[in-house]
Design a protein around this motif. Sequence first.
Motif, mmCIF file in Angstrom:
data_model
loop_
_atom_site.group_PDB
_atom_site.id
_atom_site.type_symbol
_atom_site.label_atom_id
_atom_site.label_comp_id
_atom_site.label_asym_id
_atom_site.label_seq_id
_atom_site.Cartn_x
_atom_site.Cartn_y
_atom_site.Cartn_z
ATOM 1 N N THR A 1 -16.722 18.850 -6.779
ATOM 2 C CA THR A 1 -16.613 18.023 -5.582
ATOM 3 C C THR A 1 -17.550 16.829 -5.692
ATOM 4 O O THR A 1 -18.743 16.988 -5.941
ATOM 5 C CB THR A 1 -16.966 18.832 -4.319
ATOM 6 N N ALA A 2 -16.980 15.645 -5.532
ATOM 7 C CA ALA A 2 -17.783 14.424 -5.509
ATOM 8 C C ALA A 2 -18.189 14.158 -4.061
ATOM 9 O O ALA A 2 -17.353 13.794 -3.233
ATOM 10 C CB ALA A 2 -16.982 13.253 -6.074
ATOM 11 N N ASP A 3 -19.455 14.374 -3.751
ATOM 12 C CA ASP A 3 -19.935 14.211 -2.384
ATOM 13 C C ASP A 3 -20.094 12.732 -2.042
ATOM 14 O O ASP A 3 -20.499 11.931 -2.887
ATOM 15 C CB ASP A 3 -21.274 14.913 -2.204
ATOM 16 N N PRO A 4 -19.785 12.348 -0.800
ATOM 17 C CA PRO A 4 -20.011 10.967 -0.371
ATOM 18 C C PRO A 4 -21.446 10.542 -0.647
ATOM 19 O O PRO A 4 -22.391 11.291 -0.397
ATOM 20 C CB PRO A 4 -19.715 11.012 1.133
ATOM 21 N N GLY A 5 -21.610 9.352 -1.197
ATOM 22 C CA GLY A 5 -22.926 8.849 -1.552
ATOM 23 C C GLY A 5 -23.301 9.092 -2.993
ATOM 24 O O GLY A 5 -24.234 8.472 -3.507
ATOM 25 N N SER A 6 -22.572 9.972 -3.676
ATOM 26 C CA SER A 6 -22.863 10.249 -5.081
ATOM 27 C C SER A 6 -22.223 9.196 -5.969
ATOM 28 O O SER A 6 -21.284 8.489 -5.578
ATOM 29 C CB SER A 6 -22.341 11.630 -5.472
ATOM 30 N N GLU A 7 -22.730 9.096 -7.198
ATOM 31 C CA GLU A 7 -22.159 8.149 -8.158
ATOM 32 C C GLU A 7 -20.720 8.527 -8.492
ATOM 33 O O GLU A 7 -19.855 7.661 -8.641
ATOM 34 C CB GLU A 7 -23.007 8.103 -9.422
ATOM 35 N N GLU A 8 -20.449 9.835 -8.592
ATOM 36 C CA GLU A 8 -19.095 10.291 -8.888
ATOM 37 C C GLU A 8 -18.118 9.843 -7.793
ATOM 38 O O GLU A 8 -17.010 9.370 -8.085
ATOM 39 C CB GLU A 8 -19.070 11.816 -9.006
ATOM 40 N N TYR A 9 -18.538 9.996 -6.549
ATOM 41 C CA TYR A 9 -17.684 9.602 -5.422
ATOM 42 C C TYR A 9 -17.415 8.100 -5.453
ATOM 43 O O TYR A 9 -16.273 7.655 -5.264
ATOM 44 C CB TYR A 9 -18.362 9.995 -4.118
ATOM 45 N N SER A 10 -18.449 7.330 -5.706
ATOM 46 C CA SER A 10 -18.305 5.876 -5.744
ATOM 47 C C SER A 10 -17.352 5.437 -6.841
ATOM 48 O O SER A 10 -16.502 4.561 -6.635
ATOM 49 C CB SER A 10 -19.679 5.228 -5.944
ATOM 50 N N VAL A 11 -17.478 6.046 -8.034
ATOM 51 C CA VAL A 11 -16.635 5.664 -9.164
ATOM 52 C C VAL A 11 -15.174 5.996 -8.882
ATOM 53 O O VAL A 11 -14.280 5.160 -9.088
ATOM 54 C CB VAL A 11 -17.116 6.371 -10.443
ATOM 55 N N VAL A 12 -14.899 7.219 -8.413
ATOM 56 C CA VAL A 12 -13.520 7.610 -8.160
ATOM 57 C C VAL A 12 -12.922 6.780 -7.027
ATOM 58 O O VAL A 12 -11.769 6.321 -7.114
ATOM 59 C CB VAL A 12 -13.430 9.114 -7.839
ATOM 60 N N SER A 13 -13.668 6.557 -5.970
ATOM 61 C CA SER A 13 -13.174 5.760 -4.844
ATOM 62 C C SER A 13 -12.847 4.340 -5.275
ATOM 63 O O SER A 13 -11.816 3.769 -4.886
ATOM 64 C CB SER A 13 -14.206 5.744 -3.714
ATOM 65 N N SER A 14 -13.719 3.759 -6.115
ATOM 66 C CA SER A 14 -13.480 2.404 -6.612
ATOM 67 C C SER A 14 -12.249 2.353 -7.498
ATOM 68 O O SER A 14 -11.444 1.422 -7.418
ATOM 69 C CB SER A 14 -14.712 1.911 -7.382
ATOM 70 N N ALA A 15 -12.070 3.361 -8.347
ATOM 71 C CA ALA A 15 -10.900 3.407 -9.216
ATOM 72 C C ALA A 15 -9.618 3.556 -8.401
ATOM 73 O O ALA A 15 -8.578 2.972 -8.739
ATOM 74 C CB ALA A 15 -11.035 4.540 -10.218
ATOM 75 N N LEU A 16 -9.663 4.345 -7.341
ATOM 76 C CA LEU A 16 -8.499 4.502 -6.478
ATOM 77 C C LEU A 16 -8.145 3.192 -5.782
ATOM 78 O O LEU A 16 -6.971 2.840 -5.641
ATOM 79 C CB LEU A 16 -8.768 5.582 -5.427
ATOM 80 N N GLU A 17 -9.157 2.480 -5.358
ATOM 81 C CA GLU A 17 -8.932 1.237 -4.614
ATOM 82 C C GLU A 17 -8.484 0.102 -5.525
ATOM 83 O O GLU A 17 -7.625 -0.708 -5.151
ATOM 84 C CB GLU A 17 -10.219 0.841 -3.891
ATOM 85 N N ASN A 18 -9.034 0.055 -6.737
ATOM 86 C CA ASN A 18 -8.819 -1.107 -7.603
ATOM 87 C C ASN A 18 -7.968 -0.822 -8.835
ATOM 88 O O ASN A 18 -7.709 -1.731 -9.626
ATOM 89 C CB ASN A 18 -10.177 -1.661 -8.056
ATOM 90 N N GLY A 19 -7.551 0.403 -9.023
ATOM 91 C CA GLY A 19 -6.770 0.745 -10.205
ATOM 92 C C GLY A 19 -7.629 1.256 -11.350
ATOM 93 O O GLY A 19 -7.164 2.027 -12.187
ATOM 94 N N SER A 20 -8.881 0.825 -11.406
ATOM 95 C CA SER A 20 -9.849 1.312 -12.394
ATOM 96 C C SER A 20 -11.239 0.938 -11.908
ATOM 97 O O SER A 20 -11.391 0.156 -10.959
ATOM 98 C CB SER A 20 -9.585 0.723 -13.785
ATOM 99 N N ALA A 21 -12.243 1.505 -12.555
ATOM 100 C CA ALA A 21 -13.630 1.190 -12.207
ATOM 101 C C ALA A 21 -14.464 1.229 -13.473
ATOM 102 O O ALA A 21 -14.082 1.847 -14.474
ATOM 103 C CB ALA A 21 -14.168 2.204 -11.190
ATOM 104 N N THR A 22 -15.604 0.541 -13.446
ATOM 105 C CA THR A 22 -16.522 0.566 -14.579
ATOM 106 C C THR A 22 -17.927 0.906 -14.097
ATOM 107 O O THR A 22 -18.264 0.702 -12.929
ATOM 108 C CB THR A 22 -16.562 -0.790 -15.313
ATOM 109 N N ARG A 23 -18.712 1.451 -14.998
ATOM 110 C CA ARG A 23 -20.120 1.705 -14.725
ATOM 111 C C ARG A 23 -20.866 1.675 -16.037
ATOM 112 O O ARG A 23 -20.280 1.812 -17.109
ATOM 113 C CB ARG A 23 -20.334 3.071 -14.056
#
Length: 284
Positions: free
Chosen positions: A45-67
Amino acid sequence: MRRRQFLASGTALLSVAVAGCVHPAVVLDMDEATATDITNEVSITADPGSEEYSVVSSALENGSATRRGRSDLFDPADTVRVDDSFYEVSETRLGSSEVTVYEVRIDFDPADSTAELGEIEYGDLPEVDHQRLEQIVSEDPPTQDGDDIGIEYGTAEEVGNESVFVPEQQYDIMVHDGNRYRIGVDSRTASEAEYRYEVTEVAPDVETFADQVREQYLFTLSGLSDAEKEVVEEAIDGGYFQDDDAFQSVIDRIRDHEGISVDDFYGTWLLEYEDVDYLTYAEW
């Protein structure tokens, strides 16, 4: 349940350890499994506020994400839960470079607590230092000789410009509740990579994902002898720990099926016994 959870929480194991044994030779533990239990077993589970949550949410919104990071964020086998949905995450390493990583060392009982650079009260620290050191100073300090503990701060970019220790150390004595702690700062070179992430939805909710897991792993444990039934009933009641013929027979039946996670001498399965689903952990 997962092996690390069982070893940490099993009261039966604790009683054996108290009696003088580190760990029983064999284990069969069966926990009734709800849909939530099943999904928790095979996902993170990627908890809100975690790096995992941020990465997955960004990828969902933009098609992909980078870090950028010094290690992978996900295990390739992990299914990731974000809110109530489940995703497969593709993590691709694009390239890497060398960065400087800082560690702050604390000596809780220094032989000499005279400041050379300067001293600062813990309560006056900037928030970036306060957050990193809060858990350390709130516990009973260790008392061994030399530096007692080190806290990885990360790179200068990760720390920002507010720290009084990294990258430029301004104080070498920190005062907390009247105690004087000596502060040291070390640095090392590490490899930092750029990663690209893409996500694919596996299931939109817990029930759908649990059904998918059941379809892949669930089997029925039936046709047992009376001795085998006694093993299973005791495993349900609190765990079975006797290495006898009935135990080995039940284990052989279970190992004939695909497990959620199986190693050489232990594993976790999802099975049905008398119309109830169980997450089943075994060591043999």
